[in-house]
Design a protein around this motif. Structure first.
Motif, PDB file in Angstrom:
ATOM      1  N   ARG A  86       0.882  -1.066  -0.125  1.00 52.75           N
ATOM      2  CA  ARG A  86       0.062  -0.159   0.080  1.00 52.75           C
ATOM      3  C   ARG A  86       0.763   1.333  -0.292  1.00 52.75           C
ATOM      4  NH1 ARG A  86      -5.322   2.130   2.520  1.00 52.75           N
ATOM      5  NH2 ARG A  86      -4.795   4.095   3.058  1.00 52.75           N
ATOM      6  N   ASP A  87       1.827   1.201   0.885  1.00 51.95           N
ATOM      7  CA  ASP A  87       2.857   2.373   1.037  1.00 51.95           C
ATOM      8  C   ASP A  87       3.751   2.730  -0.373  1.00 51.95           C
ATOM      9  OD1 ASP A  87       1.650   2.867   3.513  1.00 51.95           O
ATOM     10  OD2 ASP A  87       3.603   2.191   4.450  1.00 51.95           O
ATOM     11  N   ILE A  89       2.443   1.823  -3.532  1.00 54.42           N
ATOM     12  CA  ILE A  89       1.754   2.251  -4.412  1.00 54.42           C
ATOM     13  C   ILE A  89       1.240   3.772  -4.059  1.00 54.42           C
ATOM     14  CG2 ILE A  89      -0.733   2.278  -5.254  1.00 54.42           C
ATOM     15  CD1 ILE A  89      -0.647  -1.025  -4.474  1.00 54.42           C
ATOM     16  N   SER A  90       1.284   4.109  -2.841  1.00 51.45           N
ATOM     17  CA  SER A  90       1.007   5.616  -2.501  1.00 51.45           C
ATOM     18  C   SER A  90       2.315   6.660  -2.731  1.00 51.45           C
ATOM     19  CB  SER A  90       0.552   5.555  -1.161  1.00 51.45           C
ATOM     20  OG  SER A  90      -0.542   5.127  -0.670  1.00 51.45           O
ATOM     21  N   SER A  93       3.745   7.754  -8.764  1.00 54.03           N
ATOM     22  CA  SER A  93       2.789   8.374  -9.541  1.00 54.03           C
ATOM     23  C   SER A  93       2.012   7.541 -10.567  1.00 54.03           C
ATOM     24  CB  SER A  93       3.420   9.644 -10.268  1.00 54.03           C
ATOM     25  OG  SER A  93       4.445   9.049 -11.050  1.00 54.03           O
ATOM     26  N   LEU A 116      -5.359  -2.387  -0.124  1.00 54.72           N
ATOM     27  CA  LEU A 116      -4.738  -1.656  -1.180  1.00 54.72           C
ATOM     28  C   LEU A 116      -6.008  -0.769  -2.033  1.00 54.72           C
ATOM     29  CD1 LEU A 116      -2.703  -4.406  -3.006  1.00 54.72           C
ATOM     30  CD2 LEU A 116      -2.111  -2.786  -1.324  1.00 54.72           C
ATOM     31  N   PRO A 118      -7.938   1.650  -1.322  1.00 57.87           N
ATOM     32  CA  PRO A 118      -7.902   3.102  -1.019  1.00 57.87           C
ATOM     33  C   PRO A 118      -6.983   3.794  -1.980  1.00 57.87           C
ATOM     34  CG  PRO A 118      -8.277   2.169   1.064  1.00 57.87           C
ATOM     35  CD  PRO A 118      -7.876   1.092   0.076  1.00 57.87           C
ATOM     36  N   VAL A 119      -5.914   3.168  -2.391  1.00 56.65           N
ATOM     37  CA  VAL A 119      -4.726   3.802  -2.885  1.00 56.65           C
ATOM     38  C   VAL A 119      -4.757   3.530  -4.534  1.00 56.65           C
ATOM     39  CG1 VAL A 119      -3.629   4.312  -0.775  1.00 56.65           C
ATOM     40  CG2 VAL A 119      -3.195   2.212  -1.997  1.00 56.65           C
ATOM     41  N   VAL A 120      -5.485   2.438  -5.002  1.00 56.76           N
ATOM     42  CA  VAL A 120      -5.576   2.112  -6.364  1.00 56.76           C
ATOM     43  C   VAL A 120      -6.613   2.719  -7.006  1.00 56.76           C
ATOM     44  CG1 VAL A 120      -4.467  -0.198  -5.866  1.00 56.76           C
ATOM     45  CG2 VAL A 120      -6.877   0.122  -6.212  1.00 56.76           C
TER      46      VAL A 120
END
Length: 148
Positions: A86-87, A89-90, A93, A116, A118-120
C-alpha cells in the motif's frame, strides 16, 4: 509507446493446479500470453513479474515509477494485509489497478478487506481470467482518452 507492468503476488505461479474450482485451470503463463497478444495488437508494451516475496513486489512497484504508464496488480494474499505494498503504491505516480480472479467479497471474511483499495485507481474481481483482460481494456481506453 505506452508501457504496462503486470505484477502477480504469492501462489499465482501455481495457477492451473491450485484450487481450480476457485481459480480455474488457466495458468499464469496462459494469462500472460493473452495479455501480451492484446497489448501487441494495441501497440502497447507489456512486462510481467511474479513473486512470492513481498519485498520483491515493493521493489518492482518503486522501480516502475516514471517508467511505466500503468500497473496491473494481483497482490493475492498481500491484498489483505500488506501495508508495505500500500505504501509503495502511494509513493509512486503510476496508476495501479487491483485485480483478483475470484470475487474476494464472496469469499472468507478475511478476504473482504483490501488494504490496497483506497490507494489504487480501481479494482476488478470475480471474472476469472477476464479480470486481467478487463483491467487491460480499461488501461487501453484510458490511454486513448489521454492521447486526445
Amino acid at each position: 509507446m505506452a508501457k504496462i507492468l503486470v505484477l502477480n503476488g504469492p501462489n499465482l505461479n501455481l495457477l492451473g493446479t491450485r484450487e481450480p474450482e476457485i481459480y480455474g485451470k488457466t495458468t499464469l503463463k496462459d494469462i500472460e500470453e493473452l495479455l501480451k497478444a492484446r497489448a501487441e495488437k494495441a501497440g502497447v508494451a507489456i512486462d510481467f513479474f511474479q513473486s512470492n516475496h513481498e519485498g520483491e513486489l515493493v521493489d518492482k512497484i518503486q522501480e516502475a515509477d516514471h517508467y511505466y504508464d500503468y500497473i496491473l496488480l494481483n497482490a493475492a494474499a498481500f491484498t489483505h494485509y500488506s501495508i508495505a505494498l500500500r505504501d509503495a503504491i502511494s509513493a509512486i505516480s503510476v496508476p495501479v489497478i487491483e485485480i483478483h480472479l475470484s470475487n474476494i467479497h464472496k469469499r472468507e471474511e478475511f478476504r473482504h478487506t483490501s488494504v490496497l483499495a483506497p490507494v489504487v485507481l480501481g479494482q476488478i474481481c470475480g471474472l476469472g481470467v477476464e479480470s486481467y483482460l478487463a483491467a487491460l481494456e480499461a488501461v487501453l481506453a484510458k490511454l486513448v482518452i489521454s492521447a486526445k
